[in-house]
Design a protein around this motif. Structure first.
Motif, short mmCIF file in Angstrom:
data_model
loop_
_atom_site.label_atom_id
_atom_site.label_comp_id
_atom_site.label_asym_id
_atom_site.label_seq_id
_atom_site.Cartn_x
_atom_site.Cartn_y
_atom_site.Cartn_z
N LYS A 1 96.10 48.05 32.41
CA LYS A 1 95.18 48.89 33.02
C LYS A 1 93.72 48.79 32.34
CE LYS A 1 96.14 52.58 29.36
NZ LYS A 1 96.20 53.66 29.11
N PHE A 2 92.43 48.88 33.07
CA PHE A 2 91.25 48.50 32.30
C PHE A 2 90.99 49.63 31.46
CE2 PHE A 2 90.63 46.63 36.76
CZ PHE A 2 90.12 45.27 36.25
N VAL A 3 90.65 49.11 30.28
CA VAL A 3 90.04 49.98 29.21
C VAL A 3 88.59 49.77 28.80
CG1 VAL A 3 92.55 49.89 28.28
CG2 VAL A 3 90.89 48.11 27.46
N ASP A 4 87.97 48.71 29.20
CA ASP A 4 86.59 48.72 28.78
C ASP A 4 85.81 48.02 30.23
OD1 ASP A 4 84.29 49.15 27.28
OD2 ASP A 4 84.74 47.41 25.85
N GLY A 5 84.76 48.25 30.08
CA GLY A 5 83.64 47.51 30.84
C GLY A 5 83.45 48.34 32.11
N ASP A 6 82.41 48.21 32.82
CA ASP A 6 82.13 48.95 33.90
C ASP A 6 82.07 48.03 35.21
OD1 ASP A 6 79.87 47.33 33.62
OD2 ASP A 6 78.28 49.30 33.26
N ARG B 1 79.99 45.83 36.46
CA ARG B 1 78.85 45.49 36.86
C ARG B 1 78.89 43.78 37.13
NH1 ARG B 1 74.68 47.58 32.82
NH2 ARG B 1 76.04 46.92 31.38
N ILE B 2 77.63 43.27 38.10
CA ILE B 2 77.70 41.91 38.39
C ILE B 2 77.41 41.13 36.95
CG2 ILE B 2 76.32 40.07 39.75
CD1 ILE B 2 76.17 42.21 41.88
N GLY B 3 78.39 40.18 37.07
CA GLY B 3 77.95 39.44 35.58
C GLY B 3 78.81 40.08 34.33
N GLY B 4 79.29 41.11 34.52
CA GLY B 4 79.84 41.93 33.42
C GLY B 4 81.11 41.56 33.06
N ILE B 5 81.69 42.16 32.15
CA ILE B 5 83.10 41.94 31.71
C ILE B 5 83.78 43.49 31.61
CG2 ILE B 5 84.53 41.04 29.89
CD1 ILE B 5 82.37 38.99 29.07
N ARG B 6 85.31 43.07 32.16
CA ARG B 6 86.11 44.17 32.08
C ARG B 6 87.26 43.90 31.22
NH1 ARG B 6 86.73 48.24 36.75
NH2 ARG B 6 87.11 49.57 35.08
N THR B 7 87.82 44.73 30.53
CA THR B 7 89.04 44.58 29.37
C THR B 7 90.14 45.49 29.94
OG1 THR B 7 87.37 44.17 27.62
CG2 THR B 7 89.64 44.59 27.03
N ALA B 8 91.23 44.83 29.91
CA ALA B 8 92.43 45.30 30.51
C ALA B 8 93.51 45.32 29.41
CB ALA B 8 93.01 44.84 31.84
N GLU B 9 94.18 46.15 29.06
CA GLU B 9 95.36 45.96 28.22
C GLU B 9 96.75 46.39 28.85
OE1 GLU B 9 94.50 48.69 25.03
OE2 GLU B 9 92.95 47.47 23.88
N THR B 10 97.81 45.97 28.10
CA THR B 10 99.17 45.94 28.98
C THR B 10 99.60 47.60 28.43
OG1 THR B 10 101.48 45.59 28.64
CG2 THR B 10 100.20 45.41 26.52
N LYS C 1 106.52 39.23 25.22
CA LYS C 1 105.12 39.00 25.33
C LYS C 1 104.87 38.03 26.70
CE LYS C 1 103.93 41.05 21.34
NZ LYS C 1 103.24 42.23 21.42
N THR C 2 105.79 37.46 26.92
CA THR C 2 105.62 36.65 28.32
C THR C 2 105.17 37.34 29.44
OG1 THR C 2 107.91 36.47 28.65
CG2 THR C 2 107.01 34.82 27.22
N ASN C 3 105.57 38.74 29.44
CA ASN C 3 105.45 39.70 30.51
C ASN C 3 104.24 40.46 30.48
OD1 ASN C 3 107.57 38.74 32.02
ND2 ASN C 3 109.12 40.12 30.82
N GLN C 4 103.27 40.03 29.79
CA GLN C 4 102.03 40.71 29.55
C GLN C 4 101.31 41.11 30.83
OE1 GLN C 4 99.55 38.68 26.73
NE2 GLN C 4 100.71 39.03 24.96
N GLY C 5 100.51 42.04 30.82
CA GLY C 5 99.79 42.35 32.05
C GLY C 5 98.87 41.44 32.61
N GLN C 6 98.97 41.56 34.10
CA GLN C 6 98.10 40.44 34.77
C GLN C 6 97.16 41.23 35.62
OE1 GLN C 6 100.44 37.29 36.43
NE2 GLN C 6 102.32 38.39 35.34
N ILE C 7 95.91 40.33 35.93
CA ILE C 7 95.05 40.93 37.08
C ILE C 7 95.07 39.90 37.90
CG2 ILE C 7 92.56 41.58 37.36
CD1 ILE C 7 92.29 42.03 34.61
N ILE C 8 95.31 40.16 39.05
CA ILE C 8 95.58 39.36 40.27
C ILE C 8 94.36 39.76 41.34
CG2 ILE C 8 97.00 38.58 42.30
CD1 ILE C 8 99.44 39.16 40.58
#
Length: 502
Positions: free
Chosen positions: A297-302, A304-313, A322-329
């Motif tokens: 799930k996303f935990v940080d960032g909004d 925006r264009i050029g911005g960064i979003r952070t996701a955590e498992t 650890k090989t089954n960590q979350g993915q963003i597709i």
């Protein structure tokens, strides 16, 4: 198919023919969803998918209407044959007036359309009260027969004689009285009833149901519906004719109704609808980027264009692999759907071929050539089909012209037998510019004279004389010292002093 009931080789009963006409009408009006669903999604009578979901992605480009209108746009406007013999100018004037009265150009284009979509075209020939007044000596001048279009759907049956010529047409339709409600301004339908028209040689029988004051059908003592019958007789001069114009699309002599050409377009039009619907569904679902989070799930960032979003498992267990960590597709359309568009192009090409129109793929290849022979070759099928329609229109309107000339005392068996429209030189409709070029070429080569061309356009001799007078007047007032003969050279042969005819 086996011929049954004498309709034709495709339709076992008249009900089969009507179903085809209705299906074509639905598809031309853009109401093809039911036929599309019935062809592709109903199996063994069971509905496999929700209608509302299917409708949201269904696309109907009305290809049936498009190809019929495209084909008929290539069909030429027919002009009457040049009249001959005595009273030629009077006949020409009468025929021009009659064609203007029935709005022939509009009728002509409608005929081509109906030949495609209904197979047969029917018109009832009749006279209005002016003709009756003339017969009684109350009115002088020309009388013009009228034509009333009869819906091919309501033509119930055609009876043939031993020589396979029609001897009766049975037409049944629903009629009603239209009454204006002066309080609401609405038009109300009252006294709805069935009317049967039976057209036979020299007469037309009109049969209607009888209703009482309450609008209920009147029954006799045996429980049968009481009907009212009125017979309208042809005039003595054309009592041997059935007052019907019947123009078929394509049928053999022993068949009563024609094959409906547009029936062959139905399946391909539905296939094209399906492909368009599939393309639309793919574009709506996969045409825009879609982000999918797997086990995170996303935990940080909004975002925006050029911005960064952070996701955590989502997993917090230390023993979690650890090989089954979350993915963003990122899901979106990754190819150009080449095979789908190739299938669409093949379907459209096949549809155009069946209609008789040069298909888009072939037209793209031909357009690179400047050879007129090439265009004539690729348009050969269309030309043959249109020529068949023209021949049937010419044959179908022979009774109309005969009745017109007979009613006005101008018919001459020698000159006017089989009189009708002339077959145009160019079967495929030309532009106005091309027509002028052809006429100019005919004049330059001496194949025709200006007099001949004006005659073909329906000018009377007096109108041609006036036209030549105006041309000569303009020439005399200008710098030219030439003149235009009022008659073609072939009509002005003189003998010179040497006795040689020129």
């Amino acid at each position: 198919m086996i011929k049954i009931d004498g309709l034709n080789r495709r339709y076992k009963t008249n009900a089969d023919r009507l179903r085809v006409i209705d299906k074509i009408s639905d598809m031309r009006d853009g109401d093809s969803f039911f036929h599309y669903k019935n062809k592709f999604y109903i199996q063994n009578g069971a509905d496999q998918i929700d209608d509302e979901k299917m409708r949201k992605l269904f696309v109907d480009y009305k290809m049936m209407n498009k190809v019929i209108e495209m084909f008929t746009s290539f069909c030429p406007d027919l002009e009457p044959t040049v009249t001959k013999g005595r009273n030629s100018s009077a006949k020409t004037e009468l025929i021009n007036k009659a064609l203007s009265s029935i709005k022939w150009k509009n009728v002509n284009s409608q005929i081509y359309d109906m030949l495609e979509s209904k197979g047969d075209v029917f018109y009832y020939i009749y006279f209005d009260e002016q003709y009756e007044s003339k017969k009684k000596g109350k009115k002088k001048g020309q009388v013009i027969p009228r034509i009333r279009q009869l819906d091919a759907r309501n033509m119930q049956y055609i009876i043939l004689d031993d020589a396979n010529n029609p001897k009766a047409y049975i037409y049944k339709h629903r009629i009603y009285d239209e009454v204006v409600n002066y309080r609401t301004g609405l038009v109300e339908k009252r006294n709805e009833r069935d009317e049967i028209l039976i057209f036979e040689k020299g007469e037309c029988h009109r049969i209607t149901d009888v209703k009482d004051e309450n609008g209920e059908l009147v029954l006799d003592k045996d429980g049968n519906i009481v009907t009212r019958r009125k017979t309208i007789y042809n005039d003595e001069s054309f009592k041997d004719l059935i007052p019907i114009i019947h123009i078929p699309s394509k049928k053999s002599q022993d068949e009563k109704f024609s094959v409906i050409p547009a029936e062959d377009y139905v399946d391909l039009c539905l296939v094209i609808d399906q492909i368009h619907s599939d393309i639309r569904a793919v574009n709506r679902q996969m045409g825009f980027p879609r982000t999918v989070l797997l086990d995170c799930k996303f935990v940080d960032g909004d975002g925006r264009i050029g911005g960064i979003r952070t996701a955590e498992t989502n997993k917090t267990n230390e023993d979690y692999d650890k090989t089954n960590q979350g993915q963003i597709i990122d899901l979106q359309l990754k190819n150009g759907l080449e095979s789908t568009f190739s299938e669409l192009a093949n379907a459209v090409d096949n549809l155009y071929d069946i209609v008789g129109i040069t298909n888009p793929t072939l037209m793209n290849r031909v357009s690179s050539s400047d050879s007129s022979k090439m265009y004539n070759q690729v348009n050969m099928r269309m030309e043959q089909k249109i020529e068949g329609y023209i021949d049937n229109i010419i044959e179908g309107f022979k009774p109309f012209f005969r009745i017109l000339l007979l009613a006005n005392g101008l018919y001459n068996e020698k000159d006017d037998h089989e009189y009708s429209f002339a077959k145009p030189q160019s079967i495929i409709k030309n532009s106005a510019y091309d027509d002028l070029l052809i006429k100019q070429l005919e004049l330059n080569t001496g194949y025709k004279t200006l007099y001949d061309l004006l005659k073909e356009k329906g000018y009377t001799d007096s109108e041609i004389d006036n036209h030549f007078d105006k041309i000569n007047e303009e020439i005399r007032n200008g710098k030219n010292d030439i003149s235009v003969n009022k008659k073609p050279v072939s009509n002005q042969i003189e003998t010179n002093k040497g006795g040689i005819e020129e």
